[in-house]
Design an enzyme around this catalytic site. Structure first.
Site, PDB file in Angstrom:
ATOM      1  N   CYS A   1       0.876  -1.078  -0.163  1.00  0.00           N
ATOM      2  CA  CYS A   1      -0.050   0.119   0.012  1.00  0.00           C
ATOM      3  C   CYS A   1       0.762   1.130  -0.029  1.00  0.00           C
ATOM      4  CB  CYS A   1      -0.954  -0.294   1.254  1.00  0.00           C
ATOM      5  SG  CYS A   1      -2.179   1.139   1.225  1.00  0.00           S
TER       6      CYS A   1
ATOM      7  N   ASP B   1      -8.871  -4.149  -6.951  1.00  0.00           N
ATOM      8  CA  ASP B   1      -8.196  -2.837  -6.338  1.00  0.00           C
ATOM      9  C   ASP B   1      -8.325  -1.775  -7.448  1.00  0.00           C
ATOM     10  OD1 ASP B   1      -7.077  -0.964  -4.940  1.00  0.00           O
ATOM     11  OD2 ASP B   1      -5.225  -1.924  -4.865  1.00  0.00           O
TER      12      ASP B   1
ATOM     13  N   HIS C   1      -7.648  -4.881  -2.692  1.00  0.00           N
ATOM     14  CA  HIS C   1      -6.599  -4.124  -2.201  1.00  0.00           C
ATOM     15  C   HIS C   1      -6.234  -4.830  -0.664  1.00  0.00           C
ATOM     16  CE1 HIS C   1      -3.947  -0.621  -1.560  1.00  0.00           C
ATOM     17  NE2 HIS C   1      -4.353  -0.645  -0.165  1.00  0.00           N
TER      18      HIS C   1
END
Length: 301
Positions: A190, A238, A269
């Site tokens: 991330c 995502d 995600h």
């Protein structure tokens, strides 16, 4: 134990959590939206237990494992916050004491500090034969506070440029470690995926290999500097991050950067994080196999 599936949770709940976790929605709005699912018959306890991390589930390698040695160490960061700290894990197996040098990998956390999941990732790397170092961006404020909400707020309050400089300093520190073979890899998740992309772009010769998991690219102006091979790890569902990929791929191709991209079918995600219901065991294990193979290819002398 780890989450094995999340088919019982509506997709929109994961989308809302993603917005909340990345500062696009405040907690009050997030909980209000979850309330609409409660009205539709879902249990709030089920929703929150699935969406919010339970780090007791994320330990795959114990800190007491005899094959590794873990401790905290500091490093200098003159262009960042002055001094940084991270979790350093060194292999102890396979005649480790007789080995002169090791490939080294920087592990970069999400947007909430050095939580137990990221420390476990560092231990997994050491177990696989790499020296791993996981800095904590929150160290100048006292370190990861023990929960993600506070950690996220702390990291959001900090100067982003200084945080980036701290990770550059950490990368240089690890690359120059006395046990390093001089080949530096980086893996991040991330926000950490963004930092891996940034490290590859900010200094052309800093990384020997980068593996960003669901991370956005560095600024367009910096991408011309990228030379290190990249392994891009993306989850099919995502949309926020995946929307940045076409332009990034175009720039990588234009620069002749060696790269691979894996799009994991049905993955959300955060699919590698085994502390929440976003975890996708099959895809996470496959992505990890790809990661280790990539580092073995590019970091071993």
């Amino acid at each position: 134990m780890s989450y094995q599936g999340n088919d019982h949770i509506p997709k929109e709940a994961f989308d809302w959590y993603d917005e909340y976790a990345h500062g696009l929605m405040d907690r009050r709005t997030f909980m209000k939206k979850l309330g609409t699912l409660v009205a539709a018959g879902y249990s709030m306890a089920l929703l929150t237990s699935a969406l919010l991390p339970n780090y007791a589930l994320a330990e795959q390698v114990s800190f007491n494992d005899p094959d590794i040695k873990a401790n905290y160490t500091t490093f200098e960061s003159p262009k960042g916050h002055g001094t940084g700290q991270g979790y350093l894990v060194i292999p102890q197996s396979n005649n480790a004491s007789d080995k002169a040098s090791w490939p080294v990998v920087l592990v970069v956390h999400e947007n909430r500090g050095l939580n137990p999941y990221i420390k476990d990732v560092a231990r997994r790397l050491a177990k696989a034969g790499f020296i791993a170092f996981a800095p904590d961006a929150l160290y100048p404020l006292g370190g990861y506070p023990g929960n993600d909400d506070d950690g996220r707020a702390m990291q959001r309050s900090m100067d982003r440029e200084k945080i980036q400089n701290d990770f550059v300093a950490a990368a240089r520190f690890l690359k120059a470690h006395p046990l390093s073979n001089g080949k530096l890899g980086a893996v991040g998740f991330c926000f950490g995926g963004y930092i891996v992309n940034y490290l590859a772009a900010v200094e052309s010769d800093l990384l020997s290999a980068g593996v960003p998991f669901y991370g956005t690219p560095a600024s367009e102006a910096l991408r011309k500097n990228i030379k290190a091979p990249l392994l891009i790890q993306l989850g099919e569902l995502d949309e926020r991050v995946n929307n940045t990929w076409p332009d990034y791929e175009k720039d990588l191709k234009a620069q002749g950067v060696p790269y691979q991209m894996h799009m994991y079918k049905g993955a959300k995600h955060g699919f590698h994080n085994d502390s929440t219901a976003r975890y996708d065991k099959e895809n996470a294990e496959l992505a990890w196999q790809h990661t280790l193979a990539f580092f073995n290819t590019h970091l071993l002398l």
